[in-house]
Design a protein around this motif. Structure first.
Motif, PDB file in Angstrom:
ATOM      1  N   PRO A  20       0.825  -1.206   0.000  1.00  0.00           N
ATOM      2  CA  PRO A  20       0.000   0.000   0.000  1.00  0.00           C
ATOM      3  C   PRO A  20       0.862   1.260   0.000  1.00  0.00           C
ATOM      4  O   PRO A  20       1.834   1.349   0.729  1.00  0.00           O
ATOM      5  CB  PRO A  20      -0.792  -0.113   1.322  1.00  0.00           C
ATOM      6  CG  PRO A  20       0.043  -1.008   2.177  1.00  0.00           C
ATOM      7  CD  PRO A  20       1.032  -1.755   1.336  1.00  0.00           C
ATOM      8  N   LEU A  21       0.510   2.221  -0.841  1.00  0.00           N
ATOM      9  CA  LEU A  21       1.243   3.486  -0.881  1.00  0.00           C
ATOM     10  C   LEU A  21       0.274   4.617  -0.567  1.00  0.00           C
ATOM     11  O   LEU A  21      -0.791   4.711  -1.176  1.00  0.00           O
ATOM     12  CB  LEU A  21       1.827   3.717  -2.278  1.00  0.00           C
ATOM     13  CG  LEU A  21       2.808   2.677  -2.808  1.00  0.00           C
ATOM     14  CD1 LEU A  21       3.176   2.986  -4.257  1.00  0.00           C
ATOM     15  CD2 LEU A  21       4.072   2.670  -1.950  1.00  0.00           C
ATOM     16  N   GLU A  22       0.669   5.463   0.368  1.00  0.00           N
ATOM     17  CA  GLU A  22      -0.244   6.529   0.764  1.00  0.00           C
ATOM     18  C   GLU A  22       0.083   7.859   0.104  1.00  0.00           C
ATOM     19  O   GLU A  22       1.243   8.194  -0.109  1.00  0.00           O
ATOM     20  CB  GLU A  22      -0.193   6.710   2.282  1.00  0.00           C
ATOM     21  CG  GLU A  22      -1.003   5.637   2.972  1.00  0.00           C
ATOM     22  CD  GLU A  22      -0.950   5.764   4.471  1.00  0.00           C
ATOM     23  OE1 GLU A  22      -0.665   6.859   4.965  1.00  0.00           O
ATOM     24  OE2 GLU A  22      -1.177   4.733   5.131  1.00  0.00           O
ATOM     25  N   GLY A  23      -0.964   8.582  -0.230  1.00  0.00           N
ATOM     26  CA  GLY A  23      -0.785   9.911  -0.802  1.00  0.00           C
ATOM     27  C   GLY A  23      -1.965  10.774  -0.413  1.00  0.00           C
ATOM     28  O   GLY A  23      -2.609  10.535   0.613  1.00  0.00           O
ATOM     29  N   ILE A  24      -2.264  11.742  -1.231  1.00  0.00           N
ATOM     30  CA  ILE A  24      -3.394  12.634  -0.952  1.00  0.00           C
ATOM     31  C   ILE A  24      -4.480  12.328  -1.981  1.00  0.00           C
ATOM     32  O   ILE A  24      -4.236  12.403  -3.191  1.00  0.00           O
ATOM     33  CB  ILE A  24      -2.966  14.118  -1.092  1.00  0.00           C
ATOM     34  CG1 ILE A  24      -1.696  14.392  -0.287  1.00  0.00           C
ATOM     35  CG2 ILE A  24      -4.091  15.048  -0.672  1.00  0.00           C
ATOM     36  CD1 ILE A  24      -0.958  15.660  -0.700  1.00  0.00           C
ATOM     37  N   GLY A  25      -5.643  11.958  -1.479  1.00  0.00           N
ATOM     38  CA  GLY A  25      -6.764  11.672  -2.386  1.00  0.00           C
ATOM     39  C   GLY A  25      -7.337  12.986  -2.884  1.00  0.00           C
ATOM     40  O   GLY A  25      -7.768  13.820  -2.105  1.00  0.00           O
ATOM     41  N   VAL A  26      -7.316  13.201  -4.203  1.00  0.00           N
ATOM     42  CA  VAL A  26      -7.778  14.501  -4.709  1.00  0.00           C
ATOM     43  C   VAL A  26      -8.970  14.390  -5.661  1.00  0.00           C
ATOM     44  O   VAL A  26      -9.598  15.389  -5.981  1.00  0.00           O
ATOM     45  CB  VAL A  26      -6.644  15.292  -5.398  1.00  0.00           C
ATOM     46  CG1 VAL A  26      -5.595  15.698  -4.395  1.00  0.00           C
ATOM     47  CG2 VAL A  26      -6.026  14.498  -6.530  1.00  0.00           C
ATOM     48  N   ALA A  27      -9.256  13.192  -6.132  1.00  0.00           N
ATOM     49  CA  ALA A  27     -10.459  13.009  -6.962  1.00  0.00           C
ATOM     50  C   ALA A  27     -11.012  11.636  -6.592  1.00  0.00           C
ATOM     51  O   ALA A  27     -10.328  10.627  -6.751  1.00  0.00           O
ATOM     52  CB  ALA A  27     -10.123  13.082  -8.440  1.00  0.00           C
ATOM     53  N   PRO A  28     -12.232  11.596  -6.061  1.00  0.00           N
ATOM     54  CA  PRO A  28     -12.729  10.352  -5.488  1.00  0.00           C
ATOM     55  C   PRO A  28     -13.050   9.284  -6.525  1.00  0.00           C
ATOM     56  O   PRO A  28     -13.202   9.569  -7.707  1.00  0.00           O
ATOM     57  CB  PRO A  28     -14.016  10.799  -4.781  1.00  0.00           C
ATOM     58  CG  PRO A  28     -14.457  12.004  -5.528  1.00  0.00           C
ATOM     59  CD  PRO A  28     -13.223  12.671  -6.025  1.00  0.00           C
ATOM     60  N   GLY A 217     -13.791  13.469 -13.752  1.00  0.00           N
ATOM     61  CA  GLY A 217     -14.268  12.298 -13.007  1.00  0.00           C
ATOM     62  C   GLY A 217     -13.250  11.167 -12.975  1.00  0.00           C
ATOM     63  O   GLY A 217     -13.618   9.993 -12.889  1.00  0.00           O
ATOM     64  N   ILE A 218     -11.968  11.513 -13.038  1.00  0.00           N
ATOM     65  CA  ILE A 218     -10.924  10.477 -13.004  1.00  0.00           C
ATOM     66  C   ILE A 218     -10.336  10.403 -11.597  1.00  0.00           C
ATOM     67  O   ILE A 218      -9.731  11.370 -11.119  1.00  0.00           O
ATOM     68  CB  ILE A 218      -9.804  10.803 -14.020  1.00  0.00           C
ATOM     69  CG1 ILE A 218     -10.387  10.751 -15.429  1.00  0.00           C
ATOM     70  CG2 ILE A 218      -8.628   9.854 -13.876  1.00  0.00           C
ATOM     71  CD1 ILE A 218      -9.456  11.258 -16.498  1.00  0.00           C
ATOM     72  N   PRO A 219     -10.521   9.265 -10.904  1.00  0.00           N
ATOM     73  CA  PRO A 219      -9.964   9.148  -9.555  1.00  0.00           C
ATOM     74  C   PRO A 219      -8.460   9.442  -9.557  1.00  0.00           C
ATOM     75  O   PRO A 219      -7.747   8.992 -10.458  1.00  0.00           O
ATOM     76  CB  PRO A 219     -10.249   7.691  -9.188  1.00  0.00           C
ATOM     77  CG  PRO A 219     -11.420   7.312 -10.034  1.00  0.00           C
ATOM     78  CD  PRO A 219     -11.245   8.065 -11.325  1.00  0.00           C
ATOM     79  N   CYS A 220      -8.014  10.181  -8.559  1.00  0.00           N
ATOM     80  CA  CYS A 220      -6.620  10.643  -8.597  1.00  0.00           C
ATOM     81  C   CYS A 220      -6.025  10.730  -7.189  1.00  0.00           C
ATOM     82  O   CYS A 220      -6.668  11.210  -6.257  1.00  0.00           O
ATOM     83  CB  CYS A 220      -6.611  12.017  -9.273  1.00  0.00           C
ATOM     84  SG  CYS A 220      -5.016  12.799  -9.373  1.00  0.00           S
ATOM     85  N   ASP A 240      -7.569   4.303  -4.772  1.00  0.00           N
ATOM     86  CA  ASP A 240      -8.734   4.834  -4.065  1.00  0.00           C
ATOM     87  C   ASP A 240      -8.538   6.352  -3.950  1.00  0.00           C
ATOM     88  O   ASP A 240      -7.769   6.836  -3.122  1.00  0.00           O
ATOM     89  CB  ASP A 240      -8.833   4.186  -2.679  1.00  0.00           C
ATOM     90  CG  ASP A 240     -10.076   4.626  -1.924  1.00  0.00           C
ATOM     91  OD1 ASP A 240     -10.630   5.689  -2.275  1.00  0.00           O
ATOM     92  OD2 ASP A 240     -10.494   3.923  -0.990  1.00  0.00           O
ATOM     93  N   GLY A 241      -9.246   7.074  -4.802  1.00  0.00           N
ATOM     94  CA  GLY A 241      -9.046   8.523  -4.911  1.00  0.00           C
ATOM     95  C   GLY A 241      -9.629   9.297  -3.740  1.00  0.00           C
ATOM     96  O   GLY A 241      -9.387  10.489  -3.629  1.00  0.00           O
TER      97      GLY A 241
END
Ligand code: PEP
Ligand code: MG
Length: 595
Positions: A20-28, A217-220, A240-241
Motif C-alpha cells: 500500500p502506498l499513501e498519498g493525498i486523495g484529490v479526486a474520489p 471524473g478520473i480518480p486521482c 482509491d481517490g
C-alpha cells in the motif's frame, strides 16, 4: 506528449507482495487496473559527423521520422477533436503544417548536407536558429506560438531516433497512469479517454492537474512519495481517490473488498440523483446557491444534470487558450460565452478573465520568473496586455446582451488595480458603442478574492465590486505561504487554519455590509466536512467541481442554518487546525446520525 512507457508486460505468475502506498486523495473513486508508468525522457543529443556516402541515408532517416511524426499528430488530432470538439484540433493542424514548412525541414536537410551531421543534430541546430528569429518578432501572438515549433521539433527528434514508439497519446486500453508529475501544460495532449486513474509523486488537492482530473471524473491520488521506484509497468493496482491510497499487487481478498466498495460507491452516486431538481436550502430555509466550476463549455450539460444552479467559475483560459494555435478571436469568445449562458439560463455564468501566467502567454519573462505564482499573471498580465484583455471584455459585454454572463478578475490585489480593470471595461464599452455593436451595459464585474491584500481590504473593495468569489486555492497558499502544488509542504496547506477562518468571516461580513453577494469557488467549497461551517458563515453561493454538487446539496438540506451559525462561531474560537478539524468532524457525525 511522449514517454518511454512500454506496453505493460503480462501479469506476473508468482505471488507478489501487496504494497500500500499513501498519498493525498484529490479526486474520489475506486479504480482497479494495470499501471502505466510514465517518465519524461528527452533524447540525448550528440553531433555525429557523417561520411559523404552516408548523407543520402541520413536524409531518408529524417523523412521517415517526419512521416512517423505526421501520422502520430494526425491520430492525436482526430482523438482530440472527437473528445473535445473541432476547436481543439488547430494546434495539431498547425504542427502538421510545420512539418512541411521549408523553414524547418528544408533547413534541416541543408544542414545535414552541408555540415554532414546526423539528422537529430541538424533539427536541434535548426530549432536554435528559429528560436532567435522568434525572439526578435514583435508580434505577441506569433511569439507565443514558439512553443508549438519546439514541440514538433522534439517529437521529430524522438521519431528520428526511434525512441517515440510508445507514447501516451497512443494508449489503447484503460490504465492507471503513474507519473512523477503530469504538468498542467501536458494535460492537453493526454488521451484522457484511456486514463482510468491517475497517481503522481507531486501535487496537492488544488494543483491544476488534480482539478482537471476531478472535473473529468478520473480518480486521482497525488503526493505519493517514491511512487515511480515502487511500481512496475503492468502491475495490478487499486487506486482509491478518496482515501488517497494506491495498493500495488493487491491480494485476492483485498481485490474482493475493493470490488464491493466500488459497487457501493456506484449505488450511492445513484441514490443522490433525486436531488437534482430540489432546492439547495437548509432545513430552516436558508438558501445557498450551488454552482459548478468548469474548464470546458461542454461541462454545462453535466453541471445541470448534477443540479447546479449556474456556473460559478469558468476558467476561461483553459478552454480558450490551452492547446490552441492562437488566442481566440472576440467573435469566437462571444459565441462561447453566449452559448454557455443560453444553456444555463436563467442561471448565471461567471467567466473568470484569463488567469494566465507570463509563460503561458509565451512571454519571455516567463522563463526568467523565479516565482511565477507571485509574478506577472492574471489581472496583472491582462492590464499589461490591453489588446488581449479588451478583446475578452468586448466578447463578454456582447454576450451580456443575450444572457446572464458575469465577469470576475483573478488576483486583484487592491482597490487601485480593480479600478484599473473597471476602466478597461469602460473603454471596451466605449469602443463597442463606437463600432455600433450591441452589448449589455450592466455586465456585473466581480473579484476572485485570492490575494491576502485584497482580503484585508475586502471592506473597501466591496464598495466597488458587483460580487466576490473567494478563490481559496490561492488564498490559502498566499495567506499561509504554502505552495499549493508542492507535496513536501502539503501538510501545511490547511483550509481550517484559524487565519483562513478569520479571513473568510471578514470577507463575508464586508460583502454583506456593502450589500453584495459572496461566494466561494476554491476547492474548499466541495469538502463535505466544511459545508456546515460555510453555511454558518452565510456564504450566498458555493461553486465546485460538478460531481460534488449532489453531495454538498444533500448536506445543506440536512443542516439548520441556526446550528451552522453556532458551529461557525465555535470554530472561530479554536486555536489550531487540529481542534477545528476534530470539532467539525464531530458535528458532521452528529448530523449524519440525526438525518
Ligand atoms: C482559486 O484560486 O481558488 C481558484 C478557484 O482558482 P484556481 O484554482 O484556478 O487558481
Ligand atoms: Mg486562483
Amino acid at each position: 506528449m511522449s514517454a518511454n512507457a512500454k506496453t505493460p508486460p503480462p501479469e506476473p505468475d508468482g505471488a507478489v507482495r501487496s504494497l500500500p502506498l499513501e498519498g493525498i486523495g484529490v479526486a474520489p473513486g475506486i479504480v482497479i487496473a494495470r499501471a502505466l508508468v510514465y517518465q519524461h525522457q528527452d533524447v540525448p543529443l550528440f553531433r555525429v559527423p557523417l561520411k559523404r556516402q552516408e548523407v543520402t541515408l541520413e536524409v531518408a532517416r529524417l523523412q521517415q521520422g517526419r512521416e512517423r511524426t505526421k501520422s502520430q499528430l494526425t491520430a492525436i488530432k482526430e482523438r482530440t477533436v472527437e473528445a473535445l470538439g473541432e476547436d481543439h484540433g488547430y494546434i495539431f493542424d498547425a504542427q502538421i503544417l510545420m512539418l512541411d514548412d521549408p523553414l524547418l525541414i528544408d533547413r534541416v536537410v541543408e544542414i545535414i548536407r552541408e555540415q554532414r551531421v546526423n539528422a537529430e543534430w541538424a533539427v536541434k541546430v535548426t530549432l536554435e536558429e528559429l528560436a532567435l528569429v522568434f525572439d526578435r518578432v514583435q508580434d505577441e501572438y506569433f511569439r507565443s506560438r514558439r512553443g508549438d515549433i519546439f514541440d514538433v521539433g522534439r517529437r521529430l527528434v524522438r521519431n528520428i531516433a526511434g525512441t517515440a514508439e510508445h507514447t501516451l497519446d497512443e494508449l489503447e486500453r484503460d490504465y492507471i497512469l503513474l507519473a512523477e508529475n503530469i504538468r498542467p501544460s501536458d494535460t492537453g495532449q493526454l488521451n484522457w479517454e484511456h486514463v482510468a486513474g491517475l497517481g503522481m509523486e507531486v501535487g496537492g488537492r488544488t494543483y491544476h492537474t488534480a482539478i482537471l482530473a476531478r472535473s473529468l471524473g478520473i480518480p486521482c491520488v497525488v503526493g505519493v512519495s517514491g511512487l515511480m521506484d515502487k511500481v512496475k509497468h503492468g502491475a495490478t493496482l487499486i487506486l482509491d481517490g478518496k482515501a488517497g491510497l494506491i495498493i500495488v499487487n493487491p491480494d485476492a481478498e483485498t481485490l474482493t473488498e475493493y470490488r464491493a466498495k466500488k459497487r457501493k460507491e456506484a449505488e450511492q452516486g445513484k441514490s443522490l440523483s433525486h436531488l437534482k431538481d430540489l432546492p439547495s436550502v437548509t432545513k430552516d430555509g436558508f438558501r445557498v446557491v450551488l454552482q459548478a466550476n468548469v474548464e470546458f463549455p461542454e461541462e454545462c450539460g453535466s453541471a445541470l444534470e448534477h443540479g447546479s444552479e449556474g456556473i460559478g467559475l469558468f476558467r476561461s483560459e483553459w478552454f480558450l487558450t490551452r492547446g490552441k494555435r492562437s488566442f481566440p478571436s472576440e467573435e469566437e469568445q462571444f459565441l462561447v460565452y453566449r452559448n454557455m449562458a443560453a444553456q444555463m439560463k436563467p442561471w448565471s455564468v461567471v467567466v473568470r478573465a484569463f488567469d494566465l501566467s507570463a509563460e503561458q502567454l509565451g512571454h519571455e519573462v516567463g522563463e526568467s520568473e523565479s516565482n511565477p505564482a507571485l509574478g506577472l499573471r492574471a489581472i496583472r498580465l491582462l492590464l499589461k496586455h490591453p489588446a488581449l484583455f479588451k478583446e475578452q471584455l468586448r466578447a463578454l459585454l456582447r454576450a451580456r446582451a443575450h444572457g446572464n454572463v458575469k465577469v470576475m478578475f483573478p488576483m486583484v490585489s487592491g482597490v487601485g488595480e480593480f479600478r484599473d480593470a473597471l476602466a478597461m471595461v469602460e473603454e471596451a464599452k466605449h469602443d463597442l458603442r463606437r463600432d455600433g455593436l450591441e452589448f449589455g451595459d450592466d455586465l456585473p464585474c466581480g473579484i476572485t478574492l485570492e490575494v491576502p491584500s485584497a482580503a484585508a481590504t475586502a471592506d473597501l473593495l466591496a464598495k466597488e465590486a458587483a460580487f466576490f468569489s473567494i478563490g481559496t486555492n490561492d488564498l490559502i497558499q498566499y495567506l499561509l505561504g504554502v505552495d499549493r502544488g508542492n507535496d513536501q509542504v502539503s501538510y501545511l496547506y490547511e483550509p481550517l487554519h484559524p487565519a483562513i477562518l478569520r479571513t473568510l468571516r471578514f470577507v463575508v461580513e464586508s460583502a454583506h455590509d456593502a450589500g453584495i453577494k459572496v461566494g466561494m469557488c476554491g476547492e474548499m467549497a466541495a469538502d463535505p466536512l466544511l459545508v456546515a461551517l460555510l453555511v454558518g458563515f452565510e456564504f450566498d453561493e458555493l461553486s465546485m467541481n460538478v460531481s460534488s454538487v449532489p453531495t454538498i446539496k444533500n448536506i445543506i438540506r440536512n443542516v439548520k442554518a441556526s446550528e451552522a451559525r453556532a458551529i461557525a462561531k465555535e470554530s472561530l474560537r479554536l486555536a489550531t487546525v487540529k481542534e477545528v478539524s476534530a470539532f467539525l468532524g464531530e458535528e458532521l457525525r452528529k448530523l449524519v446520525e440525526e438525518s
